[in-house]
Write an enzyme that holds these catalytic residues in place. Structure first.
Site, PDB file in Angstrom:
ATOM      1  N   LYS A  87      -0.478  -2.262   6.244  1.00 21.83           N
ATOM      2  CA  LYS A  87      -1.490  -2.276   5.178  1.00 21.83           C
ATOM      3  C   LYS A  87      -1.394  -3.577   4.388  1.00 21.83           C
ATOM      4  O   LYS A  87      -0.389  -4.294   4.496  1.00 21.83           O
ATOM      5  CB  LYS A  87      -1.282  -1.065   4.259  1.00 21.83           C
ATOM      6  CG  LYS A  87       0.070  -1.022   3.555  1.00 21.83           C
ATOM      7  CD  LYS A  87       0.317   0.330   2.884  1.00 21.83           C
ATOM      8  CE  LYS A  87       1.659   0.385   2.200  1.00 21.83           C
ATOM      9  NZ  LYS A  87       1.961   1.744   1.691  1.00 21.83           N
ATOM     10  N   TYR A  93      -1.077 -27.214 -19.233  1.00 23.44           N
ATOM     11  CA  TYR A  93      -1.801 -26.588 -20.341  1.00 23.44           C
ATOM     12  C   TYR A  93      -0.857 -26.198 -21.482  1.00 23.44           C
ATOM     13  O   TYR A  93       0.235 -25.688 -21.236  1.00 23.44           O
ATOM     14  CB  TYR A  93      -2.515 -25.329 -19.846  1.00 23.44           C
ATOM     15  CG  TYR A  93      -3.625 -25.609 -18.874  1.00 23.44           C
ATOM     16  CD1 TYR A  93      -4.749 -26.331 -19.263  1.00 23.44           C
ATOM     17  CD2 TYR A  93      -3.549 -25.146 -17.563  1.00 23.44           C
ATOM     18  CE1 TYR A  93      -5.779 -26.588 -18.362  1.00 23.44           C
ATOM     19  CE2 TYR A  93      -4.582 -25.388 -16.662  1.00 23.44           C
ATOM     20  CZ  TYR A  93      -5.689 -26.109 -17.066  1.00 23.44           C
ATOM     21  OH  TYR A  93      -6.705 -26.357 -16.182  1.00 23.44           O
TER      22      TYR A  93
HETATM   23  C1  LIG Z   1       3.243   2.021   1.993  1.00 24.66           C
HETATM   24  C2  LIG Z   1       3.650   3.304   2.562  1.00 24.66           C
HETATM   25  C3  LIG Z   1       4.718   3.369   3.474  1.00 24.66           C
HETATM   26  C4  LIG Z   1       5.636   2.195   3.742  1.00 24.66           C
HETATM   27  O1  LIG Z   1       6.425   2.009   2.581  1.00 24.66           O
HETATM   28  P1  LIG Z   1       7.656   0.988   2.516  1.00 24.66           P
HETATM   29  O2  LIG Z   1       8.341   1.290   1.248  1.00 24.66           O
HETATM   30  O3  LIG Z   1       7.045  -0.370   2.515  1.00 24.66           O
HETATM   31  O4  LIG Z   1       8.473   1.242   3.710  1.00 24.66           O
HETATM   32  C5  LIG Z   1       4.966   4.583   4.087  1.00 24.66           C
HETATM   33  N1  LIG Z   1       4.227   5.684   3.793  1.00 24.66           N
HETATM   34  C6  LIG Z   1       3.218   5.664   2.899  1.00 24.66           C
HETATM   35  C7  LIG Z   1       2.462   6.900   2.614  1.00 24.66           C
HETATM   36  C8  LIG Z   1       2.908   4.482   2.233  1.00 24.66           C
HETATM   37  O5  LIG Z   1       1.930   4.466   1.337  1.00 24.66           O
END
Ligand SMILES: *Cc1c(COP(=O)(O)O)cnc(C)c1O
Length: 400
Positions: A38, A291
């Site tokens: 993601k 700035y």
């Molecule tokens: C983002 C996410 C993961 C992965 O999480 P990490 O802490 O990066 O390993 C797994 N399950 C769900 C539901 C998530 O939202």
């Protein structure tokens, strides 16, 4: 192709692959791996990382938006894709079209998904009468999410059995899996541990309640990076690593902690955020920078201009503490960080030339002296945010 900016992100894909393989070796035999790609693979480039993950044995991929799933499908990635967040009604047709598996957790949302599947199947049947039988035979998989204490996605554990019945009695849906997500698996305090255990127990009870109705729960999964490393007995049928794919440990579940537990898992950072010195400016005592003129040279020095700013992923609040690696040494950023540039104090700048490479963070082989964890600690955030803040205009360069 146009030329290249001095600022870019190097993606050490070999390190990514080594991390996937290390995780595969770490989990119990037979446990499936769902790689979280993601947010553009936490800023590393979703398509390249997803392909590398599948090559190294990932069974599933996970995304947060339907658009992210479509991007993978359009790159010809065939692996099953889980959608970790709820989507909007207007995205549901694409869920079916691109075969993206949603998490569901309530009757209303299941109804929405079911109608989208029904509509898609009808359209498919109308388009090709020959396919009618196949299309009707194949149901659309959903994973029933159980909110065991995260308070985000999923049903209450006591509602799991009824919803599983609702899904498995649908003409269009099938229960492909059951899952939950831990709220404090990355902590080691007594409070974190007991909360995680409570969540685990509630989830297991929910899965058992579904089985007790004679319904197969499908693939059972709960653990993201932290829990999969720390709670080996909670790996169930599948784990969902994210941050560890990219070489960083979640909070207290560190390399050192795991070594001490005698369950080591060594990871390698994957991304280096690189820039260069676009100009070397001799600065006389009394000249100031950026700035608000918040920094003034107290003695003669050399200021290097770096064409990287907060639009590229630096955090503006790190002005005053951020340091950059040039030629194997750290130099301090001076004055405010601008949108597109910032200034580094190179002192005598001995041995430093215009256009020399400067590294913000990354693995050692990139020339970095800091990691995303160091920056995160300094900024009061986590490596996840440092990585995903790297801007869209920062070209990702894949290092073999
Ligand atoms: C983002 C996410 C993961 C992965 O999480 P990490 O802490 O990066 O390993 C797994 N399950 C769900 C539901 C998530 O939202």
């Amino acid at each position: 192709m146009s030329g290249m900016r001095l600022t870019f992100a190097e993606i050490y894909i070999k390190n990514f692959e080594a991390n996937v393989r290390a995780i595969k070796k770490f989990v119990k035999p037979g446990v499936k791996i769902c790689c979280s790609v993601k947010a553009d693979a936490y800023g590393h480039g979703a398509v390249t990382c997803a392909k590398a993950a599948v090559k190294c044995g990932a069974d599933f991929l996970a995304v947060a938006t339907v658009g992210e799933g479509i991007e993978l499908r359009e790159a010809k990635i065939k692996a099953p894709i889980l959608l970790l967040s709820y989507c909007s009604p207007s995205e549901m047709a694409d869920l079916v079209k691109f075969n993206i598996t949603p998490f569901v957790g309530d009757e209303e949302y299941i109804g929405f998904i079911e109608r989208a599947v029904q509509k898609a199947f009808k359209a498919r049947n109308a388009a090709n009468a020959k396919l009618t039988k196949n299309a009707a035979a194949k149901k659309f998989a959903v994973h029933l999410a159980v909110d065991s204490g995260m308070g985000r996605v999923g049903c209450l554990p006591c509602d799991a059995a009824a919803l599983a019945k609702r899904i498995s009695s649908s003409k269009y849906l099938t229960l492909g899996g059951m899952c939950t997500h831990f709220a404090s698996a990355d902590g080691t305090a007594a409070r974190d541990r007991s909360y995680a255990k409570k969540q685990r127990d509630a989830f297991v009870a929910a899965v058992e309640s579904v089985k007790a109705c004679g319904i197969k729960p499908g693939i059972v999964h709960a653990s993201a990076s932290a829990a999969l490393m720390d709670k080996v007995e909670w790996q169930f049928d599948m784990v969902r690593p994210g941050i560890i794919l990219y070489g960083y440990y979640p909070d207290k579940i560190t390399a050192k902690y795991l070594r001490a537990k005698k369950t080591p898992l060594e990871l390698k950072p994957v991304m280096a955020l690189v820039t260069g010195i676009s100009a070397l400016r001799p600065f006389a005592k009394g000249m100031s920078v950026s700035y608000g003129s918040t920094w003034t040279a107290s003695k003669n020095t050399t200021i290097g201009v770096l064409p990287i700013g907060y639009a590229d992923g630096l955090l503006r609040r790190q002005a005053g503490t951020l340091k950059v690696s040039v030629g194997g040494k750290l130099y301090p950023i001076r004055g405010r960080i601008c949108m597109d540039q910032c200034m580094v104090d190179l002192g005598s700048a001995k041995g430093i030339k215009r256009f020399d490479r400067a590294v913000i963070f990354g693995p050692k082989e990139s020339g970095a002296l800091l990691t995303a964890d160091d920056l995160a600690a300094d900024a009061g955030t986590i490596s996840y945010e440092i990585l995903t803040c790297v801007g869209k205009r920062v070209e990702r360069v894949y290092v073999k």
